[in-house]
Design an enzyme around this catalytic site. Structure first.
Site, PDB file in Angstrom:
ATOM      1  N   ASP A  13     -12.896   2.871  -2.980  1.00  0.00           N
ATOM      2  CA  ASP A  13     -11.684   3.668  -3.194  1.00  0.00           C
ATOM      3  C   ASP A  13     -11.215   3.457  -4.628  1.00  0.00           C
ATOM      4  O   ASP A  13     -11.636   2.518  -5.300  1.00  0.00           O
ATOM      5  CB  ASP A  13     -10.603   3.200  -2.207  1.00  0.00           C
ATOM      6  CG  ASP A  13      -9.290   3.949  -2.398  1.00  0.00           C
ATOM      7  OD1 ASP A  13      -9.326   5.190  -2.469  1.00  0.00           O
ATOM      8  OD2 ASP A  13      -8.238   3.302  -2.492  1.00  0.00           O
ATOM      9  N   SER A  14     -10.302   4.322  -5.049  1.00  0.00           N
ATOM     10  CA  SER A  14      -9.721   4.189  -6.393  1.00  0.00           C
ATOM     11  C   SER A  14      -8.849   2.934  -6.509  1.00  0.00           C
ATOM     12  O   SER A  14      -8.585   2.470  -7.612  1.00  0.00           O
ATOM     13  CB  SER A  14      -8.880   5.416  -6.693  1.00  0.00           C
ATOM     14  OG  SER A  14      -7.899   5.582  -5.679  1.00  0.00           O
ATOM     15  N   GLY A  46      -6.084  10.354  -8.566  1.00  0.00           N
ATOM     16  CA  GLY A  46      -5.626  11.671  -8.089  1.00  0.00           C
ATOM     17  C   GLY A  46      -5.082  12.589  -9.154  1.00  0.00           C
ATOM     18  O   GLY A  46      -4.947  13.796  -8.938  1.00  0.00           O
ATOM     19  N   CYS A  76     -11.949   7.204  -0.524  1.00  0.00           N
ATOM     20  CA  CYS A  76     -10.950   7.877  -1.359  1.00  0.00           C
ATOM     21  C   CYS A  76     -11.142   9.393  -1.251  1.00  0.00           C
ATOM     22  O   CYS A  76     -12.215   9.917  -1.553  1.00  0.00           O
ATOM     23  CB  CYS A  76     -11.155   7.432  -2.805  1.00  0.00           C
ATOM     24  SG  CYS A  76     -10.070   8.226  -3.977  1.00  0.00           S
ATOM     25  N   ASN A  77     -10.098  10.071  -0.822  1.00  0.00           N
ATOM     26  CA  ASN A  77     -10.179  11.532  -0.692  1.00  0.00           C
ATOM     27  C   ASN A  77     -10.448  12.196  -2.038  1.00  0.00           C
ATOM     28  O   ASN A  77     -11.176  13.176  -2.127  1.00  0.00           O
ATOM     29  CB  ASN A  77      -8.875  12.079  -0.124  1.00  0.00           C
ATOM     30  CG  ASN A  77      -8.707  11.752   1.334  1.00  0.00           C
ATOM     31  OD1 ASN A  77      -8.948  12.567   2.186  1.00  0.00           O
ATOM     32  ND2 ASN A  77      -8.314  10.521   1.627  1.00  0.00           N
ATOM     33  N   THR A  78      -9.846  11.638  -3.098  1.00  0.00           N
ATOM     34  CA  THR A  78     -10.008  12.240  -4.423  1.00  0.00           C
ATOM     35  C   THR A  78     -11.463  12.141  -4.887  1.00  0.00           C
ATOM     36  O   THR A  78     -12.038  13.122  -5.382  1.00  0.00           O
ATOM     37  CB  THR A  78      -9.057  11.549  -5.428  1.00  0.00           C
ATOM     38  OG1 THR A  78      -7.715  11.695  -4.954  1.00  0.00           O
ATOM     39  CG2 THR A  78      -9.191  12.137  -6.807  1.00  0.00           C
ATOM     40  N   GLU A 155       3.104   2.809  -2.273  1.00  0.00           N
ATOM     41  CA  GLU A 155       2.825   1.532  -2.951  1.00  0.00           C
ATOM     42  C   GLU A 155       4.112   0.741  -3.168  1.00  0.00           C
ATOM     43  O   GLU A 155       4.105  -0.481  -3.211  1.00  0.00           O
ATOM     44  CB  GLU A 155       2.090   1.793  -4.264  1.00  0.00           C
ATOM     45  CG  GLU A 155       0.752   2.465  -3.989  1.00  0.00           C
ATOM     46  CD  GLU A 155      -0.408   1.970  -4.809  1.00  0.00           C
ATOM     47  OE1 GLU A 155      -0.185   1.306  -5.819  1.00  0.00           O
ATOM     48  OE2 GLU A 155      -1.558   2.262  -4.415  1.00  0.00           O
ATOM     49  N   CYS A 187      -5.312  11.793   2.177  1.00  0.00           N
ATOM     50  CA  CYS A 187      -5.211  10.767   1.127  1.00  0.00           C
ATOM     51  C   CYS A 187      -5.135   9.412   1.822  1.00  0.00           C
ATOM     52  O   CYS A 187      -4.529   9.290   2.894  1.00  0.00           O
ATOM     53  CB  CYS A 187      -3.955  11.003   0.291  1.00  0.00           C
ATOM     54  SG  CYS A 187      -3.596   9.692  -0.895  1.00  0.00           S
ATOM     55  N   THR A 188      -5.743   8.416   1.193  1.00  0.00           N
ATOM     56  CA  THR A 188      -5.777   7.069   1.781  1.00  0.00           C
ATOM     57  C   THR A 188      -4.388   6.526   2.130  1.00  0.00           C
ATOM     58  O   THR A 188      -4.241   5.746   3.062  1.00  0.00           O
ATOM     59  CB  THR A 188      -6.387   6.081   0.763  1.00  0.00           C
ATOM     60  OG1 THR A 188      -5.779   6.310  -0.513  1.00  0.00           O
ATOM     61  CG2 THR A 188      -7.869   6.238   0.666  1.00  0.00           C
ATOM     62  N   HIS A 189      -3.382   6.924   1.343  1.00  0.00           N
ATOM     63  CA  HIS A 189      -2.054   6.336   1.512  1.00  0.00           C
ATOM     64  C   HIS A 189      -1.235   6.974   2.642  1.00  0.00           C
ATOM     65  O   HIS A 189      -0.280   6.379   3.116  1.00  0.00           O
ATOM     66  CB  HIS A 189      -1.267   6.481   0.211  1.00  0.00           C
ATOM     67  CG  HIS A 189      -1.753   5.596  -0.896  1.00  0.00           C
ATOM     68  ND1 HIS A 189      -3.058   5.618  -1.329  1.00  0.00           N
ATOM     69  CD2 HIS A 189      -1.116   4.668  -1.649  1.00  0.00           C
ATOM     70  CE1 HIS A 189      -3.191   4.737  -2.313  1.00  0.00           C
ATOM     71  NE2 HIS A 189      -2.023   4.154  -2.521  1.00  0.00           N
TER      72      HIS A 189
HETATM   73  N1  DGL Z   1      -7.219   6.980  -2.978  1.00  0.00           N
HETATM   74  C1  DGL Z   1      -6.628   8.211  -3.457  1.00  0.00           C
HETATM   75  C2  DGL Z   1      -6.929   9.331  -2.436  1.00  0.00           C
HETATM   76  O1  DGL Z   1      -7.234   9.097  -1.291  1.00  0.00           O
HETATM   77  C3  DGL Z   1      -5.135   8.071  -3.676  1.00  0.00           C
HETATM   78  C4  DGL Z   1      -4.770   7.200  -4.869  1.00  0.00           C
HETATM   79  C5  DGL Z   1      -5.245   7.791  -6.171  1.00  0.00           C
HETATM   80  O2  DGL Z   1      -4.681   8.804  -6.633  1.00  0.00           O
HETATM   81  O3  DGL Z   1      -6.172   7.226  -6.751  1.00  0.00           O
HETATM   82  O4  DGL Z   1      -6.844  10.475  -2.793  1.00  0.00           O
END
Ligand code: DGL
Length: 268
Positions: A13-14, A46, A76-78, A155, A187-189
């Site tokens: 993930d990012s 993102g 990570c979705n991005t 966060e 998105c992960t969050h």
């Molecule tokens: N992990 C990113 C996602 O799932 C969210 C955080 C980012 O912007 O890096 O899109």
């Protein structure tokens, strides 16, 4: 590379948001070893360009492959939205990603064929969710909404805060106007915002948590290919990050739902 069931699953993930996927994997596949990579020095992705995200994804993929992972999960979705092909092309092991898992589930469960997607600006601009849902069923109408404020709010730990509630109401307004019956947390969050989002969306709208769906897909893939760790054992979890930011431990444990140990910093 020889693929054996004893090898770990690689998840990346990012930043630390992908720990929501690790948490779902721990619950679904409790005997599997997991190596997690979070690019905490360079998060957020993102709001970055496709070429930057692709080059970061290449670096992480090569790192995890060197650690003999038996498969890769793009948590990570991005990254999944803009660089999943880059990862596939590099990888000698199977690759799963949260977007395909979430899109397929949404296409399966929608009854009125109206689906909403929430994600980062890079994810929404890529149109990856729309393409993945239309691959499953091109009669589904998809409404998308970029929610750039959600990542910093999560966060910050403002999971049940008036600012978060107001922000969510604003973001959801145009999506709810389309009479959706299914909402993908792209998105992960966002799984951490489930209580607020489901309260605003109402009981009739089903939320799709890509972390849970990708964990189920992982189990199916490992079992179908004889790669699953089936014997009852104490698993090893190892976490690599590129920086240890302030409050890393508390934020990470919130995502993981348990204590965060075995964290190693990679100096790139
Ligand atoms: N992990 C990113 C996602 O799932 C969210 C955080 C980012 O912007 O890096 O899109």
């Amino acid at each position: 590379m020889r693929v054996i069931s004893e090898n770990p699953i690689g998840v990346f993930d990012s930043g630390i948001g992908g720990l929501t996927v690790v948490r779902a994997l721990m619950e679904r596949l409790p005997f599997e070893d997991i190596i997690y990579f979070g690019d905490t020095a360079r998060v957020p992705y993102g709001v970055k360009s496709v070429s930057t995200i692709s080059s970061f994804a290449t670096q992480i993929t090569e790192f995890l492959l060197q650690h003999q992972v038996k498969m890769l999960i793009i948590a990570c979705n991005t990254i999944a939205a803009v660089a999943s092909q880059v990862v596939q092309d590099l990888s000698s092991v199977p690759v799963l990603n949260v977007i395909n898992a979430g899109a397929q589930t949404a296409a399966k469960i929608t009854r009125n064929k109206q689906v909403g997607i929430l994600g980062t600006p890079a994810t929404i601009n890529s149109n990856a969710y729309v393409r993945a849902i239309h691959e499953a069923d091109n009669h589904i109408h998809v409404t998308t909404q970029a929610c750039p404020l959600f990542v910093p709010l999560v966060e910050e730990g403002w999971l049940d805060h008036p600012v978060t509630r107001l922000t969510a109401q604003e973001y959801l307004k145009p999506v709810l106007a389309e009479k959706i019956d299914t909402l993908v947390l792209g998105c992960t969050h966002y799984p951490l915002l489930k209580p607020i989002l489901s309260e605003i969306a109402g009981e009739s709208i089903r939320l799709v948590d890509s972390a849970i769906t990708v964990a189920h897909e992982t189990a199916d893939l490992l079992l179908a290919n004889g790669m699953a760790q089936l014997s009852s054992r104490e698993p090893n979890y190892l976490y690599f990050v590129t920086d240890v930011p302030l409050r890393f431990q508390s934020v990470g444990e919130r995502f993981l739902g348990r204590s965060l140990e075995n964290v190693k910093v990679v100096n790139w």
